[in-house]
Design a protein around this motif. Sequence first.
Motif, short mmCIF file in Angstrom:
data_model
loop_
_atom_site.label_atom_id
_atom_site.label_comp_id
_atom_site.label_asym_id
_atom_site.label_seq_id
_atom_site.Cartn_x
_atom_site.Cartn_y
_atom_site.Cartn_z
N GLN A 70 0.81 -1.23 0.00
CA GLN A 70 0.00 0.00 0.00
C GLN A 70 0.84 1.27 0.00
OE1 GLN A 70 -0.03 -2.27 2.41
NE2 GLN A 70 0.17 -1.34 4.43
N ASP A 71 2.15 1.13 0.25
CA ASP A 71 3.03 2.32 0.24
C ASP A 71 3.62 2.60 -1.14
OD1 ASP A 71 2.58 2.67 2.89
OD2 ASP A 71 4.43 1.68 3.55
N ILE A 73 2.42 3.06 -4.28
CA ILE A 73 1.91 4.13 -5.14
C ILE A 73 2.21 5.52 -4.56
CG2 ILE A 73 -0.20 5.20 -6.10
CD1 ILE A 73 -1.14 2.40 -6.83
N PRO A 74 1.92 5.78 -3.26
CA PRO A 74 2.29 7.10 -2.72
C PRO A 74 3.78 7.42 -2.88
CG PRO A 74 0.91 5.94 -1.17
CD PRO A 74 1.21 4.98 -2.27
N VAL A 77 4.47 8.16 -6.57
CA VAL A 77 3.92 9.47 -6.94
C VAL A 77 4.87 10.58 -6.46
CG1 VAL A 77 2.04 11.11 -6.48
CG2 VAL A 77 1.52 8.73 -6.98
N ALA A 78 5.32 10.45 -5.22
CA ALA A 78 6.24 11.46 -4.67
C ALA A 78 7.55 11.49 -5.45
CB ALA A 78 6.50 11.17 -3.19
N ASP A 81 7.07 13.10 -8.81
CA ASP A 81 6.92 14.55 -8.69
C ASP A 81 8.26 15.24 -8.47
OD1 ASP A 81 5.28 17.01 -8.21
OD2 ASP A 81 6.44 16.89 -6.36
N SER A 82 9.13 14.59 -7.72
CA SER A 82 10.43 15.23 -7.44
C SER A 82 11.43 14.94 -8.57
CB SER A 82 10.99 14.75 -6.11
OG SER A 82 11.18 13.35 -6.15
N LYS A 101 -3.07 5.17 -16.15
CA LYS A 101 -3.07 6.64 -15.97
C LYS A 101 -1.69 7.21 -16.26
CE LYS A 101 -4.36 10.17 -12.59
NZ LYS A 101 -3.17 10.69 -11.93
N TRP A 102 -0.68 6.57 -15.70
CA TRP A 102 0.69 7.08 -15.89
C TRP A 102 1.11 6.97 -17.36
CZ3 TRP A 102 3.05 4.22 -11.04
CH2 TRP A 102 2.65 4.91 -9.89
N GLU A 105 -0.47 9.79 -19.18
CA GLU A 105 0.15 11.08 -18.85
C GLU A 105 1.58 11.19 -19.37
OE1 GLU A 105 -0.32 10.98 -14.63
OE2 GLU A 105 -2.38 11.77 -14.69
N LYS A 107 4.17 9.35 -18.45
CA LYS A 107 5.17 9.17 -17.40
C LYS A 107 5.98 7.87 -17.56
CE LYS A 107 2.77 11.88 -13.89
NZ LYS A 107 1.84 11.83 -12.76
N TYR B 19 7.92 25.50 -2.20
CA TYR B 19 7.68 24.40 -3.13
C TYR B 19 6.26 23.84 -2.96
CZ TYR B 19 8.45 20.08 -5.78
OH TYR B 19 8.35 19.05 -6.69
N LEU B 23 3.33 23.76 -5.75
CA LEU B 23 2.58 22.57 -6.17
C LEU B 23 1.07 22.79 -6.05
CD1 LEU B 23 4.67 19.70 -4.52
CD2 LEU B 23 4.42 20.14 -6.96
N ILE B 226 -2.21 12.59 2.78
CA ILE B 226 -1.69 11.26 2.48
C ILE B 226 -2.72 10.47 1.64
CG2 ILE B 226 -2.50 9.96 4.51
CD1 ILE B 226 1.08 9.76 3.43
N LEU B 229 -2.34 11.64 -1.86
CA LEU B 229 -1.07 11.11 -2.39
C LEU B 229 -1.27 9.67 -2.85
CD1 LEU B 229 1.80 12.20 -2.73
CD2 LEU B 229 2.40 11.10 -0.60
N ARG B 230 -2.02 8.91 -2.05
CA ARG B 230 -2.28 7.52 -2.42
C ARG B 230 -3.13 7.45 -3.70
NH1 ARG B 230 -3.87 5.67 2.29
NH2 ARG B 230 -1.84 4.91 2.88
N LEU B 231 -3.95 8.46 -3.89
CA LEU B 231 -4.79 8.49 -5.09
C LEU B 231 -4.07 9.11 -6.27
CD1 LEU B 231 -8.25 9.56 -3.57
CD2 LEU B 231 -7.53 7.30 -4.27
N ASP B 232 -2.75 9.32 -6.12
CA ASP B 232 -1.95 9.87 -7.21
C ASP B 232 -2.41 11.29 -7.57
OD1 ASP B 232 -0.19 10.14 -9.27
OD2 ASP B 232 -1.20 8.79 -10.65
N LEU B 234 -1.18 14.55 -6.24
CA LEU B 234 -0.27 15.34 -5.42
C LEU B 234 -0.72 16.79 -5.30
CD1 LEU B 234 2.51 14.98 -3.95
CD2 LEU B 234 3.50 16.07 -5.93
#
Lengths: 460, 261
Positions: A70-71, A73-74, A77-78, A81-82, A101-102, A105, A107, B19, B23, B226, B229-232, B234
Amino acid sequence: MITKGTRALVFATAASSLLLGAVPAFAQQSITVWFSKGFYKSEDESLLAAIKKFEDKTKIKVELSQYAIQDMIPKTVAALDSGTPPDVAYADTYDVQASGKWAYEGKLEDITDILQPMMDKFAPNTVETAFLMNGQTKKKGYYGFPLKQQSMHVEIWSDMLQQAGFKLDDIPKDWKGYWSFWCDKVQPAYRKATGSRAYGVGQPMGVESTDSLQSFYTFIDAYNVKLVDDDGKLTVDDPKVKEGLVGALRDYTDTYIKGCTPPSSTTWKDPDNNVAFHNRSIIMTHNFTISIAAKWFEDSQNQTLTPEQRAAGKKAYEETIVTASFPNKPDGTPIKYRSDVKTGMIFAQSKNKAGAREFVKFLLEEENLQPYVEGALGRWFPVTKAGQASPFWQADKHRKAVYTQFMGGTTPFDFTKNYKFTILNNENVWAKAMNRVVSEKVPVEKAVDELIARIKEIAG
Amino acid sequence: MLAPYLLVFLAFVVYPITYGLWLARHPASYVALYNDPVFARAVVNTLIFLIVGINVKMLIALFLSGFFVQSRTWIRWLSVLFILPWAVPSIPTILSVRFMFNPEWGVINNLIFKFTAEDGPNWLNDPAIGLTLAILVHIWKSLPFWTLILMTGRLAISNDMFEAADVDGASWWQKFRFITWPSMQTLYLTCTLLSMIWTLGDFNSVYLLTGGGPADLTHVLSTLGIRYLRLDQLDLAMASIVCAMPLVLPLVYFMMKRLSR
């Protein structure tokens, strides 16, 4: 006249230049790889073995990071983004909740050139999952590499069933009778016989799990609901679709309302129905792999456990746990199961695409892919014809059940036809509809109306 | 000599905030938030959490500080025990509470089943109970700290005043009203302001206890990020955090103003 100092300076400069010039020769190429953590040790060990083999062969260092499912995807995504995504990534949830989706987009990296030469080795209905639309280029391409696949199975504690006074042959084959059997007969009988608080069914309903959406899809299929046509266009305005969804949601939530699934199943994450089964607090559950049975097989092989624990693992795997199928649909015909092909990816922003491509090519070679898939002890089914023909799948009753189910033919999930379903899955509108009914006491029809409205809003 | 401090300030304060704001710059994000029922629910939950959590906590802390300030040996020992919830890390303590309320194997429902042979309620599956428990956990966890702070305020009040009040025959209520409260109200308000800022950022109580569930009904602003973020999403995650600014900035302003007096 050159002084000693000048000479020393010239020498030092020359030496430095030589050293600096030699640095690239010493620097080892490396790639960053992210994988979701396996359910048990052997699964991760098989990945580590493949990586070690790759490093030895190519001299490319693999920086591996493993995270909870469960960690993934977050964290991805982070990282995206960076601007620092891993070079290669795989998560059990990507294909269902993010890949489409990616890819749309822009990605993800197009890896058609990697997959094209090996197309004939993939089994039907596998590699197609990775053929996705890129919204930037307006072209479809292969934006992921298929590693393995999964499908729906039922796991039963046959000894608990016996304690309740029933045999496997007593399990009805018809839809209504089947669910009523576990709920109205087995659970009360087991509780009466043992005095424990076990539940007849483990019905995943957590918003943060993929089990809930995969299980719900099986219920949808039981009611012959098609949410999209072959072109990915929504069909939810068809009154029959609503009718089928109401039937599926009512049947799914009735188990909870009647108190036949653990109350905490509304908050279950992916491993939690496994845990409940292992703890014997549920007598049966439906699960999208045979990871439940495989855990006991792993226990039987685990030399760090006591002989008693190993014996218990062997007994559970070989005798007491049964891998079975769903009952027939309400119309009396058998269910055609969905299969979910798990894909990894290379990102468009990957720093070392060449190294990443090498790694993917290596991993997809049969001699590397097969041990990796089989290392999961049957939890995942191969995507290649050779892998599926391996004797591994005939070695015991659980693996045979998986093999038979896949050979019977499967159908893909809707997100392979309409990528926006990955957004719906990520939001888990299915589990939300369940929770609207069981937690907020909303009528099933209203919850289905809301569900359809949300599907249209996102995927219309 | 200022350069190192400025660099640290730029790197760890200015850059992340800028930042984050960058965003969250798209107006579309705020429209999406406004249309998301989960966000509206989180705002309401946050306000309930703030109003109930802070006031109940500070009032109990004020009352308990009067109890613990007494110089009896057993009370001193009791105060050591009382500090424990605050001293122990959040994750094990809040997860322990979560386990206690687990409907299948939690100690509470086990006792219910033992004595009634009936399944107990699914505590955390009711959003009202879930949020209430999260508020209670927050109070239980931070109460010792604020009690300790208010105790120091009480100890700073001169005993002569209480002795004079005793001579005049003042009741305990009169002593509190005319001596204790006037001496402590500045400290109390400052603590309340500071507590509001901290409570607004309390992620652990809700996230570890309910995870924002069931079905995203107990989220507060601090846990909403959070979820997005999980739902993509940001941009929505950052926008949801920026939405807390109108609440935080006035608090910080008043806080700084009070502290600079």
